[in-house]
Design an enzyme around this catalytic site. Structure first.
Site, short mmCIF file in Angstrom:
data_model
loop_
_atom_site.label_atom_id
_atom_site.label_comp_id
_atom_site.label_asym_id
_atom_site.label_seq_id
_atom_site.Cartn_x
_atom_site.Cartn_y
_atom_site.Cartn_z
N GLU A 62 0.82 -1.21 0.00
CA GLU A 62 0.00 0.00 0.00
C GLU A 62 0.85 1.26 0.00
OE1 GLU A 62 -2.80 -0.06 3.26
OE2 GLU A 62 -4.12 -1.48 2.25
N GLU A 89 -6.41 -7.39 -0.81
CA GLU A 89 -6.76 -7.22 0.61
C GLU A 89 -8.14 -6.60 0.69
OE1 GLU A 89 -3.35 -5.74 3.24
OE2 GLU A 89 -5.06 -4.57 3.98
C1 IDC Z 1 -3.10 -3.87 10.34
C2 IDC Z 1 -3.43 -4.97 11.33
C3 IDC Z 1 -3.23 -4.41 12.71
C4 IDC Z 1 -1.83 -3.86 12.85
C5 IDC Z 1 -1.55 -2.86 11.76
C6 IDC Z 1 -0.11 -2.37 11.79
O1 IDC Z 1 -4.73 -5.43 11.13
O2 IDC Z 1 -3.48 -5.39 13.70
O3 IDC Z 1 -1.67 -3.24 14.10
O4 IDC Z 1 -1.78 -3.44 10.48
O5 IDC Z 1 0.01 -1.17 11.09
C7 IDC Z 1 -4.25 -2.28 5.66
C8 IDC Z 1 -2.89 -2.82 5.71
C9 IDC Z 1 -2.77 -3.87 6.81
C10 IDC Z 1 -3.51 -3.43 8.05
C11 IDC Z 1 -4.99 -3.39 7.69
C12 IDC Z 1 -5.89 -2.98 8.87
O6 IDC Z 1 -2.45 -3.36 4.47
O7 IDC Z 1 -1.39 -4.02 7.10
O8 IDC Z 1 -3.28 -4.39 9.06
N1 IDC Z 1 -5.20 -2.47 6.58
O9 IDC Z 1 -5.55 -1.71 9.33
N2 IDC Z 1 -4.75 -1.48 4.72
C13 IDC Z 1 -6.00 -1.13 5.06
C14 IDC Z 1 -6.30 -1.76 6.25
#
Ligand code: IDC
Length: 463
Positions: free
Chosen positions: A300, A388
């Site tokens: 991302e 995702e």
């Molecule tokens: C999130 C995990 C969360 C963690 C975080 C770290 O769910 O537990 O603390 O990352 O930064 C994304 C990202 C993905 C995220 C997820 C939810 O690719 O890494 O995971 N998310 O926030 N993009 C949109 C949402």
């Protein structure tokens, strides 16, 4: 030069030249005499060689001894370097390598059609130096990982059925050209506490039982446990081994698998481009013969990162992967946390073959306006892959928006777009598909799944 005749001088020069070439070859000869670090081991099937840094020798020469494809010593193939007036060659019994690479004492050499060692030349995308040792690839990135042989996939599995995927127009199609929809589940950060134990073969098999045919491995870069985070004490070798294990589970089950370079905190993929170059050189070399491995080169991009930043990065990484694997599917993230797929059409990456662009959605945050971007990108000819998504909000938490999620599901299924749900974890957050009270690492019952987990499962099941 008093007292030395012209003839003596010529002889002396020739002798010196000969001596130098002998010394040069004995560089590898010295290793052949026993300097490859490791230990010989013996079991009921024979002798084998364990490297000091881990792993064991296979299909290669160590100190003149040939270890076969399974890693066992084959005495009849013991080999050694030879030199005649044309050049160096390598002899093992009556056999000698021709028109092929050979790995000798941890280095790769190439022999021409007559069996002579090629030096100072490009062999395809690989350069061999004055000693005939492969030292670099066209991109300038060299990987020393062992290229694995093509695996076999179980009958009835997705990979057995569809084989090496391709991109046709905006669609993902099978080796024989039929439209396919991959339905995947993403791991959590591969070594994060709430997800790491779910990376096991039984877990993937449970997902396969739902109809899942794709696993995505989230290899974070800058976060804790990230590939490029050097202060967290997590070794790259641990991360690599986790990836290797996960790929082998997916492969054994005949599932596709995405190796995801999960940039996030590091916003711009160019931040760690040096590490990314080496990572993709290594992975694509290792899995060049695997039809089930897909590469997602930047999860991302975000912050001030523009599409032209991402394109610059992609135009560097894609050729590196292509040097090893000319046709694997490559997935390219887009700006604004992989939302701006509509910016691609006017300025796509240079090497377009089998490349798709990534959109992510979290249904409670991303609604009609983002679905419109997906539609307009496809209408403009951009192939999109959703690596995702979840039914909750963009922070991975909050409440589920079923009506938005259903709109997404319909749009995606109607167009046979491939998708991956986030995430295979039991963290106490909405997007985790396993309840935090559940400590099982496979075989989850519906009541052990969260609401978002059950939603994803039903979607994958085709309900
Ligand atoms: C999130 C995990 C969360 C963690 C975080 C770290 O769910 O537990 O603390 O990352 O930064 C994304 C990202 C993905 C995220 C997820 C939810 O690719 O890494 O995971 N998310 O926030 N993009 C949109 C949402």
């Amino acid at each position: 030069m008093k007292g030395i005749s012209r003839k003596q001088l010529i002889v002396w020069l020739l002798m010196t030249a000969l001596l130098f070439s002998v010394i040069r070859m004995s560089d590898s000869g010295a290793e052949a005499a026993g300097t490859v670090a490791g230990t010989w081991k013996q079991d009921s099937k024979g002798w084998w060689f364990r490297f000091k840094n881990g792993g064991y020798a296979k299909d290669e020469y160590i100190n003149g001894y040939y270890l076969d494809k399974k890693g066992y010593w084959q005495k009849k193939w013991n080999g050694s370097w030879k030199k005649d007036k044309t050049g160096w060659w390598f002899k093992a019994g009556k056999w000698y390598p021709k028109k092929q690479w050979l790995r000798v004492d941890r280095k790769y050499y190439y022999f021409n059609a007559k069996g002579y060692l090629v030096t100072n030349a490009w062999v395809g995308n690989y350069y061999v130096n004055k000693d005939g040792v492969w030292t670099k690839t066209r991109s300038g990135v060299t990987s020393n990982v062992t290229k694995l042989k093509a695996p076999s996939y179980p009958s009835g599995s997705a990979v057995k059925k569809w084989g090496a995927l391709q991109v046709k127009g905006t669609d993902l199609v099978s080796a024989s050209g039929a439209k396919v929809q991959l339905k995947g589940v993403s791991t959590f950060g591969i070594i994060w506490d709430e997800g790491r134990a779910n990376i096991n073969k039984e877990a993937f098999s449970t997902l396969k039982g739902w109809g899942t045919n794709l696993i995505r491995l989230a290899v974070y870069t800058e976060e804790y446990g990230g590939y490029c985070n050097t202060s967290d004490g997590v070794q790259t070798s641990t991360l690599n081994q986790t990836i290797y294990d996960a790929v082998s589970y997916a492969t054994d089950l005949g599932m596709y698998v995405i190796i995801d370079w999960h940039i996030l905190k590091d916003g711009n993929p160019n931040t760690h481009i040096a590490e990314a170059k080496q990572f993709f050189a290594d992975m694509s070399r290792k899995y060049a013969n695997y039809d089930n491995v897909l590469y997602e080169i930047c999860n991302e991009p975000n912050g001030s990162t523009t599409w032209s930043d991402v394109k610059k990065y992609a135009d560097t990484i894609i050729p590196i992967i292509r040097e090893n694997d000319p046709d694997a599917i490559i997935l390219v993230g887009t700006p604004t946390w992989s939302q701006d797929v509509d910016q691609v059409a006017s300025n796509p990456v240079k090497q377009k073959k089998n490349v798709m662009y990534v959109m992510h959605f979290y249904a409670a945050t991303h609604k009609e306006w983002l679905r419109d971007k997906l539609k307009s990108a496809r209408a403009a000819g951009t192939p999109v892959f959703i690596t995702e998504c979840s039914s909750c909000s963009a922070d991975g938490n909050g409440s589920i928006d079923y009506s938005s999620a259903n709109e997404w599901k319909k749009l995606i299924n109607d167009n046979k777009i491939s998708f991956v749900g986030w995430s295979l974890s039991n963290k106490n957050e909405t997007s985790a598909i396993i309840r935090s009270s559940c400590s099982k690492h496979s075989g989850w019952s519906d009541s052990e799944l969260t609401d978002s987990g059950r939603y994803l499962k039903q979607w994958i099941q085709g309900k």
